[in-house]
Design an enzyme around this catalytic site. Structure first.
Site, PDB file in Angstrom:
ATOM      1  N   CYS A   2      32.653  39.346  48.975  1.00  0.00           N
ATOM      2  CA  CYS A   2      31.806  40.349  49.620  1.00  0.00           C
ATOM      3  C   CYS A   2      32.426  40.824  50.925  1.00  0.00           C
ATOM      4  O   CYS A   2      33.335  40.200  51.463  1.00  0.00           O
ATOM      5  CB  CYS A   2      30.436  39.754  49.907  1.00  0.00           C
ATOM      6  SG  CYS A   2      29.619  39.143  48.432  1.00  0.00           S
ATOM      7  N   ARG A  27      38.249  44.356  48.315  1.00  0.00           N
ATOM      8  CA  ARG A  27      37.802  42.979  48.052  1.00  0.00           C
ATOM      9  C   ARG A  27      37.019  42.897  46.752  1.00  0.00           C
ATOM     10  O   ARG A  27      36.660  41.830  46.294  1.00  0.00           O
ATOM     11  CB  ARG A  27      36.931  42.495  49.224  1.00  0.00           C
ATOM     12  CG  ARG A  27      37.656  42.502  50.557  1.00  0.00           C
ATOM     13  CD  ARG A  27      36.664  42.507  51.713  1.00  0.00           C
ATOM     14  NE  ARG A  27      36.007  41.257  51.880  1.00  0.00           N
ATOM     15  CZ  ARG A  27      36.475  40.266  52.652  1.00  0.00           C
ATOM     16  NH1 ARG A  27      37.621  40.433  53.263  1.00  0.00           N
ATOM     17  NH2 ARG A  27      35.832  39.144  52.795  1.00  0.00           N
ATOM     18  N   TRP A  74      29.886  41.345  45.881  1.00  0.00           N
ATOM     19  CA  TRP A  74      30.584  40.957  44.650  1.00  0.00           C
ATOM     20  C   TRP A  74      29.670  39.917  44.026  1.00  0.00           C
ATOM     21  O   TRP A  74      29.575  38.791  44.531  1.00  0.00           O
ATOM     22  CB  TRP A  74      31.954  40.388  45.002  1.00  0.00           C
ATOM     23  CG  TRP A  74      32.715  39.783  43.875  1.00  0.00           C
ATOM     24  CD1 TRP A  74      32.814  38.458  43.568  1.00  0.00           C
ATOM     25  CD2 TRP A  74      33.509  40.455  42.894  1.00  0.00           C
ATOM     26  NE1 TRP A  74      33.610  38.261  42.470  1.00  0.00           N
ATOM     27  CE2 TRP A  74      34.058  39.476  42.029  1.00  0.00           C
ATOM     28  CE3 TRP A  74      33.820  41.787  42.653  1.00  0.00           C
ATOM     29  CZ2 TRP A  74      34.884  39.790  40.953  1.00  0.00           C
ATOM     30  CZ3 TRP A  74      34.653  42.097  41.587  1.00  0.00           C
ATOM     31  CH2 TRP A  74      35.172  41.114  40.742  1.00  0.00           C
ATOM     32  N   ASN A 100      28.432  36.774  53.314  1.00  0.00           N
ATOM     33  CA  ASN A 100      29.560  36.553  52.403  1.00  0.00           C
ATOM     34  C   ASN A 100      29.713  35.050  52.260  1.00  0.00           C
ATOM     35  O   ASN A 100      29.827  34.341  53.250  1.00  0.00           O
ATOM     36  CB  ASN A 100      30.845  37.171  52.970  1.00  0.00           C
ATOM     37  CG  ASN A 100      32.058  36.877  52.081  1.00  0.00           C
ATOM     38  OD1 ASN A 100      31.907  36.713  50.871  1.00  0.00           O
ATOM     39  ND2 ASN A 100      33.235  36.761  52.682  1.00  0.00           N
ATOM     40  N   GLY A 101      29.686  34.560  51.018  1.00  0.00           N
ATOM     41  CA  GLY A 101      29.828  33.117  50.808  1.00  0.00           C
ATOM     42  C   GLY A 101      28.787  32.649  49.811  1.00  0.00           C
ATOM     43  O   GLY A 101      28.249  33.438  49.044  1.00  0.00           O
ATOM     44  N   GLU A 482      56.104  35.852  37.413  1.00  0.00           N
ATOM     45  CA  GLU A 482      55.492  36.887  38.258  1.00  0.00           C
ATOM     46  C   GLU A 482      55.515  38.233  37.539  1.00  0.00           C
ATOM     47  O   GLU A 482      54.525  38.969  37.549  1.00  0.00           O
ATOM     48  CB  GLU A 482      56.215  36.962  39.602  1.00  0.00           C
ATOM     49  CG  GLU A 482      55.716  38.031  40.538  1.00  0.00           C
ATOM     50  CD  GLU A 482      54.211  37.985  40.796  1.00  0.00           C
ATOM     51  OE1 GLU A 482      53.552  36.977  40.466  1.00  0.00           O
ATOM     52  OE2 GLU A 482      53.666  38.982  41.289  1.00  0.00           O
ATOM     53  N   LYS A 486      52.101  40.460  36.574  1.00  0.00           N
ATOM     54  CA  LYS A 486      51.914  41.861  36.993  1.00  0.00           C
ATOM     55  C   LYS A 486      51.522  42.724  35.799  1.00  0.00           C
ATOM     56  O   LYS A 486      50.596  43.518  35.849  1.00  0.00           O
ATOM     57  CB  LYS A 486      53.215  42.394  37.612  1.00  0.00           C
ATOM     58  CG  LYS A 486      53.515  41.880  38.984  1.00  0.00           C
ATOM     59  CD  LYS A 486      52.619  42.420  40.058  1.00  0.00           C
ATOM     60  CE  LYS A 486      51.458  41.628  40.506  1.00  0.00           C
ATOM     61  NZ  LYS A 486      51.423  40.275  40.839  1.00  0.00           N
ATOM     62  N   GLU A 489      47.899  41.726  34.390  1.00  0.00           N
ATOM     63  CA  GLU A 489      46.685  41.937  35.185  1.00  0.00           C
ATOM     64  C   GLU A 489      46.380  43.404  35.432  1.00  0.00           C
ATOM     65  O   GLU A 489      45.249  43.741  35.750  1.00  0.00           O
ATOM     66  CB  GLU A 489      46.746  41.171  36.507  1.00  0.00           C
ATOM     67  CG  GLU A 489      47.760  41.635  37.500  1.00  0.00           C
ATOM     68  CD  GLU A 489      47.666  40.828  38.804  1.00  0.00           C
ATOM     69  OE1 GLU A 489      46.577  40.352  39.158  1.00  0.00           O
ATOM     70  OE2 GLU A 489      48.695  40.669  39.462  1.00  0.00           O
ATOM     71  N   HIS A 505      62.402  25.766  21.400  1.00  0.00           N
ATOM     72  CA  HIS A 505      61.534  24.604  21.099  1.00  0.00           C
ATOM     73  C   HIS A 505      60.173  25.052  20.569  1.00  0.00           C
ATOM     74  O   HIS A 505      59.175  24.383  20.790  1.00  0.00           O
ATOM     75  CB  HIS A 505      61.390  23.746  22.363  1.00  0.00           C
ATOM     76  CG  HIS A 505      62.698  23.188  22.829  1.00  0.00           C
ATOM     77  ND1 HIS A 505      63.363  22.170  22.179  1.00  0.00           N
ATOM     78  CD2 HIS A 505      63.500  23.572  23.848  1.00  0.00           C
ATOM     79  CE1 HIS A 505      64.496  21.927  22.787  1.00  0.00           C
ATOM     80  NE2 HIS A 505      64.620  22.756  23.802  1.00  0.00           N
ATOM     81  N   LYS A 604      40.324  40.732  44.621  1.00  0.00           N
ATOM     82  CA  LYS A 604      41.535  40.564  45.438  1.00  0.00           C
ATOM     83  C   LYS A 604      41.651  39.131  45.942  1.00  0.00           C
ATOM     84  O   LYS A 604      42.743  38.623  46.071  1.00  0.00           O
ATOM     85  CB  LYS A 604      41.508  41.524  46.630  1.00  0.00           C
ATOM     86  CG  LYS A 604      42.761  41.442  47.515  1.00  0.00           C
ATOM     87  CD  LYS A 604      44.036  41.722  46.732  1.00  0.00           C
ATOM     88  CE  LYS A 604      45.280  41.571  47.566  1.00  0.00           C
ATOM     89  NZ  LYS A 604      46.526  41.626  46.756  1.00  0.00           N
TER      90      LYS A 604
HETATM   91  C1  AGP Z   1      48.191  38.365  41.906  1.00  0.00           C
HETATM   92  O1  AGP Z   1      48.597  39.697  41.659  1.00  0.00           O
HETATM   93  C2  AGP Z   1      46.701  38.190  41.763  1.00  0.00           C
HETATM   94  N1  AGP Z   1      45.991  39.091  42.574  1.00  0.00           N
HETATM   95  C3  AGP Z   1      46.281  36.742  41.946  1.00  0.00           C
HETATM   96  O2  AGP Z   1      47.009  35.938  41.043  1.00  0.00           O
HETATM   97  C4  AGP Z   1      46.516  36.159  43.356  1.00  0.00           C
HETATM   98  O3  AGP Z   1      47.892  36.032  43.601  1.00  0.00           O
HETATM   99  C5  AGP Z   1      45.866  34.772  43.423  1.00  0.00           C
HETATM  100  O4  AGP Z   1      44.484  34.917  43.220  1.00  0.00           O
HETATM  101  C6  AGP Z   1      46.123  34.068  44.766  1.00  0.00           C
HETATM  102  O5  AGP Z   1      45.564  34.834  45.807  1.00  0.00           O
HETATM  103  P1  AGP Z   1      45.966  34.455  47.333  1.00  0.00           P
HETATM  104  O6  AGP Z   1      47.452  34.672  47.447  1.00  0.00           O
HETATM  105  O7  AGP Z   1      45.159  35.373  48.174  1.00  0.00           O
HETATM  106  O8  AGP Z   1      45.609  33.000  47.527  1.00  0.00           O
END
Ligand code: AGP
Length: 609
Positions: A2, A27, A74, A100-101, A482, A486, A489, A505, A604
């Site tokens: 949030c 966010r 959120w 928020n929380g 990585e 990308k 997601e 394997h 995020k």
């Molecule tokens: C990566 O593109 C994603 N948004 C997600 O995997 C992110 O890296 C992960 O949630 C960790 O977030 P942070 O680096 O804010 O801890």
């Protein structure tokens, strides 16, 4: 996660709050709301969906005041509905809060308030109990009422509250959720994160855990958990004013890919003294400390974890200390061997990922030295670490992390070089060679980005493929994970990363003419082996996009396409190799019409377990 924005000044709070909420959209949210004290009552407007739906409801000039609080929600407890949206009110509508929380004991508080005081709840949320608690304790002193209310609560919270009888004041409190106060001239802000206030202020206070803040238009007073005033140093934000804007890019993600040369340079150069020694002055790792470390854990999630995969190999190579790496959600449930000779490195862009924060706390409780690599200044992970190495990537708004990853890699190299040169496990020649390679990266990343049209064309050609493998060896293996994330997601394509040597394997059974394989072959000493892996998968009909250093043209004989990156040392190749994969994922998602900056189901920062 949030978002909270509060404003207290002399004029239109509504406008500043809405602007601030829009800068927190990254966010992730599904509803929004705003509360203003007007004519002795609190007036609240809320809307499901985008902030523009809320704007449509508050257009009247009668709905305005010089003080107010706003929120983007959120949904966690309760569906994304108007009733569940914040701000929440007490029954008399004389107090409003945004939160928020998560209030862990909200059920028992609800039952107590309903049974003892006959309070009727409107929403399904945990947050609503906060408004009723403050309302219950309110006797004309909002600060006192907030302190009494939080004494009843357990959980994580950043809260901002206003009262109809004190229409010139905001009271806020922080526990395990981010909160900053923006310092204006004749006005002040409270917010979840710096981008919300950057248009209006540069000076902020980073609020610490268990601190309460009282804001009026001319003053910000911070109290510690014992009610003592805190003399907090002003943090001057050095981001450019438009840092959190999209500028003239179609998406934040593309802007942030393009920002990488600049932020890599900023993160690197900010750590080098004129004599090229590494300055970690806010990291108190002395030679004695480093000599006392007999193991390192790198713990993170998602992209940050992938940066750790590279960090493990680099730090082991340079500092000759064994490095364990784990995803935070797994680390917490292992019987790890942590003691006061352990260095625990938490990597996190947001600094609020709950899995990583929980793992950090666990390691700290067992005596480990905590070093965090974080992008968000003043975030929970940063605050709870012994030492913080900030990636100077600036606000990363797109859910898909790009510039945070490459600046995290820079921090890994600097930590490895710093520890290795301090311990004497690397000599001056190698140190200088590596620094030269790092300094050359911004220009080389620029060169890779210039190749964007070629990568865009590849994405257009292959965007319909629904089975994509990323393979590599050594450092390329970490980058493969990585690249795969990308693509997954933001384009929702089923993608899979695997160490190339592991294919035989079992996984190679999946290879057929519908498979697309992105094969990373940047490591000189593993190049030949990678070329044979490519031959193996091509023999089973897969299409191959190879990725290699300029001049390594052997790969062309066994690949359908090849992306080249500039020549560089094997160690720093990940910084260059990841950029084409970021660009490829971006254009595949664009081709597929996906929501690139806010992919479905994702936030995020993941502040829940
Ligand atoms: C990566 O593109 C994603 N948004 C997600 O995997 C992110 O890296 C992960 O949630 C960790 O977030 P942070 O680096 O804010 O801890």
């Amino acid at each position: 996660m949030c978002g909270i924005v509060g404003y207290v000044g002399t004029d239109h709070a509504k406008e500043k709050i809405i602007d601030g909420l829009k800068r927190l959209e990254y966010r992730g949210y599904d509803s929004a709301g705003i509360a203003l004290p007007i004519n002795g009552k609190i007036q609240v407007q809320k809307a499901v969906g985008e902030i523009k739906n809320l704007e449509a409801k508050i257009a009247s000039p009668d709905f305005d005041a010089p003080v107010g609080i706003g929120h983007t929600r959120w949904a966690t407890h309760g569906k994304p509905t108007e009733i569940n949206a914040h701000p929440h009110l007490n029954e008399e509508e004389t107090v409003a809060i945004v939160h928020n929380g998560i209030i862990e004991n909200y059920q028992e508080i609800r039952e107590w308030l309903a049974t003892e005081y006959g309070i009727k709840f409107k929403s399904e949320t945990d947050s609503e109990v906060i408004a009723h608690l403050i309302g219950l304790f309110y006797n004309g002193d909002l600060l006192d009422a907030v302190n009494k209310a939080v004494a009843e609560m357990r959980g994580a919270y950043a809260i901002a509250a206003i009262a109809a009888d004190e229409p010139d004041k905001i009271v806020a409190v922080r526990k395990d959720a981010p909160l900053i106060a923006g310092i204006g001239d004749g006005f002040n802000f409270i917010a979840s994160d710096i981008p919300a206030v950057l248009k209006y202020v540069r000076d902020v206070y980073l609020i610490e855990n268990n601190e309460t803040v009282v804001l009026t238009k001319d003053e910000i007073v911070i109290y510690d958990e014992n009610g003592n005033k805190v003399d907090r140093e002003v943090y001057v934000v050095n981001w450019k004013a438009d840092a959190a804007d999209k500028a003239d890019y179609d998406h934040y993600m593309l802007k942030e890919i393009h920002e990488q040369p600049a932020v890599i340079s900023e993160t690197l150069m900010s750590r080098l003294n004129p004599d090229d020694s590494i300055r970690l002055d806010d990291i108190s790792l002395t030679k004695e400390d480093i000599d006392n470390i007999n193991k390192i854990y790198i713990v993170a999630c998602g992209t940050a974890y992938h940066a750790g995969l590279v960090g493990k190999m680099v730090i082991e190579k340079m500092a000759h200390i064994p490095v364990e790496i784990d995803v935070a959600s797994e680390f917490r449930y292992r019987d790890t061997f942590i003691d006061d000779k352990t260095l625990f490195i938490a990597i996190s862009q947001s600094g609020e990922t709950l899995d990583t924060l929980a793992a950090l706390r666990d390691a700290k409780d067992r005596g480990a030295r905590i070093l965090s690599v974080v992008n968000a200044v003043g975030s929970s992970i940063a605050r709870e670490s012994h030492d913080v190495f900030y990636t100077l990537a600036g606000p990363e708004v797109a859910v898909a992390s790009t510039k945070a990853y490459t600046t995290q890699l820079i921090c890994m190299y600097l930590i490895g070089l710093y520890m290795g040169s301090t311990k004497g496990t690397i000599d001056k020649e190698y140190y200088n060679y590596m620094l030269g390679e790092l300094k050359a990266l911004p220009a080389k990343v620029n060169k890779v980005i210039e190749n964007e049209p070629v990568i865009k064309e590849l994405a257009e050609r292959y965007h319909y493929r629904d089975n994509v493998f990323f393979i590599g060896r050594g450092l390329d293996s970490g980058v493969s994970y990585e690249g795969s994330l990308k693509l997954k997601e933001i384009s929702y394509i089923h993608s899979f990363a695997i160490a190339a040597g592991e294919l035989k394997h079992g996984t190679i059974a999946l290879m057929d003419s519908d498979t697309l394989v992105v094969a990373l072959a940047t490591q000189d000493k593993l190049y030949e082996k990678m070329v044979s892996n490519i031959v193996e998968v091509q023999a089973r009909g897969a299409r191959i996009i190879g990725l290699a250093k300029e001049g390594k043209t052997e790969i062309e004989k066994t690949s359908d396409e090849v992306i080249y990156i500039p020549q560089c040392a094997d160690e720093v190749a990940p910084v260059l190799a990841v950029v084409p994969l970021q660009i490829f994922a971006y254009y595949v998602a664009l081709e597929k019409g996906c929501n690139i900056d806010k992919p479905k189901n994702l936030a995020k920062s993941v502040t829940v377990e």
